[in-house]
Design a protein around this motif. Structure first.
Motif, PDB file in Angstrom:
ATOM      1  N   ARG A 145      45.425  30.928 -23.283  1.00  0.00           N
ATOM      2  CA  ARG A 145      45.639  30.797 -24.782  1.00  0.00           C
ATOM      3  C   ARG A 145      45.676  29.680 -24.912  1.00  0.00           C
ATOM      4  O   ARG A 145      45.485  29.353 -26.941  1.00  0.00           O
ATOM      5  CB  ARG A 145      47.112  32.258 -25.172  1.00  0.00           C
ATOM      6  N   HIS A 146      46.893  28.543 -24.478  1.00  0.00           N
ATOM      7  CA  HIS A 146      47.940  27.217 -25.360  1.00  0.00           C
ATOM      8  C   HIS A 146      46.686  26.306 -25.039  1.00  0.00           C
ATOM      9  O   HIS A 146      47.908  25.552 -25.214  1.00  0.00           O
ATOM     10  CB  HIS A 146      48.154  27.732 -25.345  1.00  0.00           C
ATOM     11  N   GLY A 147      46.481  26.681 -23.180  1.00  0.00           N
ATOM     12  CA  GLY A 147      46.267  25.254 -22.665  1.00  0.00           C
ATOM     13  C   GLY A 147      47.279  24.790 -21.346  1.00  0.00           C
ATOM     14  O   GLY A 147      48.554  25.942 -21.527  1.00  0.00           O
ATOM     15  N   PRO A 148      46.816  23.844 -21.012  1.00  0.00           N
ATOM     16  CA  PRO A 148      47.813  23.513 -20.051  1.00  0.00           C
ATOM     17  C   PRO A 148      48.873  23.569 -20.016  1.00  0.00           C
ATOM     18  O   PRO A 148      49.619  23.430 -21.727  1.00  0.00           O
ATOM     19  CB  PRO A 148      47.592  22.709 -19.622  1.00  0.00           C
ATOM     20  N   VAL A 149      50.399  23.556 -19.777  1.00  0.00           N
ATOM     21  CA  VAL A 149      51.843  23.642 -20.253  1.00  0.00           C
ATOM     22  C   VAL A 149      52.418  22.246 -20.640  1.00  0.00           C
ATOM     23  O   VAL A 149      52.136  21.438 -19.492  1.00  0.00           O
ATOM     24  CB  VAL A 149      52.750  24.443 -19.198  1.00  0.00           C
ATOM     25  N   GLY A 150      52.849  21.845 -21.354  1.00  0.00           N
ATOM     26  CA  GLY A 150      52.968  20.463 -21.791  1.00  0.00           C
ATOM     27  C   GLY A 150      52.474  20.350 -22.497  1.00  0.00           C
ATOM     28  O   GLY A 150      52.645  18.546 -22.851  1.00  0.00           O
ATOM     29  N   SER A 151      50.717  20.566 -22.956  1.00  0.00           N
ATOM     30  CA  SER A 151      50.226  19.560 -23.501  1.00  0.00           C
ATOM     31  C   SER A 151      49.864  20.277 -25.290  1.00  0.00           C
ATOM     32  O   SER A 151      48.766  19.899 -25.841  1.00  0.00           O
ATOM     33  CB  SER A 151      48.987  20.183 -23.081  1.00  0.00           C
ATOM     34  N   GLY A 152      50.378  20.945 -25.559  1.00  0.00           N
ATOM     35  CA  GLY A 152      51.115  20.955 -26.970  1.00  0.00           C
ATOM     36  C   GLY A 152      50.088  22.965 -27.589  1.00  0.00           C
ATOM     37  O   GLY A 152      49.219  23.034 -26.341  1.00  0.00           O
ATOM     38  N   MET A 153      50.530  23.195 -28.374  1.00  0.00           N
ATOM     39  CA  MET A 153      49.693  24.627 -28.179  1.00  0.00           C
ATOM     40  C   MET A 153      48.123  23.945 -29.106  1.00  0.00           C
ATOM     41  O   MET A 153      47.882  23.063 -29.816  1.00  0.00           O
ATOM     42  CB  MET A 153      50.157  25.688 -28.837  1.00  0.00           C
TER      43      MET A 153
END
Length: 160
Positions: A145-153
């Protein structure tokens, strides 16, 4: 065997040979060739189905998956510990140039630490295979849903 020096020593040696001879022969010719040579601290367990491959009512499969999860966690903990010790040894040995010479070891350790935390972090003291599986599932949904964790939503315009 050395020759006995006295008649009493010769008698004692012959009694020992009569008693010990058959036992030694049996051990060397029967027992030792048929033994499996395995080291006790390198016990190998077969891989079992993971928790997501078990049916909901299969208690044995769930138990085996739980034990496999615990063994995997212990192995991952030891790997992390070994990497940490290698890095610390490098720091002590290479001082004062340790920042330059130990950077590759630090990078490997940090990556392993990150991977450990992705899998086991924030699960608490009573973690089990199911909670780790749910954490992995939730992370995959988040990344979809939001991309890799830590890359921002992702924003509304970023959706494909």
């Amino acid at each position: 065997m050395p020759e006995a020096r006295s008649p009493l020593g010769a008698f004692a040696q012959s009694v020992t040979n009569v008693i010990d001879g058959p036992v030694t022969w049996f051990r060397e010719t029967i027992v030792e060739p048929n033994q499996q040579k395995s080291v006790w601290y390198h016990q190998k367990f077969r891989r079992v189905p993971t928790i997501d491959q078990c049916y909901t009512d299969d208690a044995v499969c769930k138990f085996e998956a739980e034990q496999q999860f615990r063994r995997d966690r212990m192995v991952d903990n030891e790997i992390l510990s070994i990497l940490r010790l290698r890095f610390e040894d490098c720091m002590m040995y290479e001082a004062p140039d340790h920042m330059k010479k130990c950077t590759p070891l630090m990078d490997v350790y940090k990556k392993a630490e990150e991977n450990w935390f992705i899998k086991y972090g924030d699960l608490g003291a009573y973690m089990n295979a199911k909670s780790a599986y749910m954490k992995q599932k939730h992370r995959m949904i988040w990344e979809r849903r939001h991309g890799p964790v830590g890359s921002g939503m992702k924003t509304e315009g970023d959706h494909e």
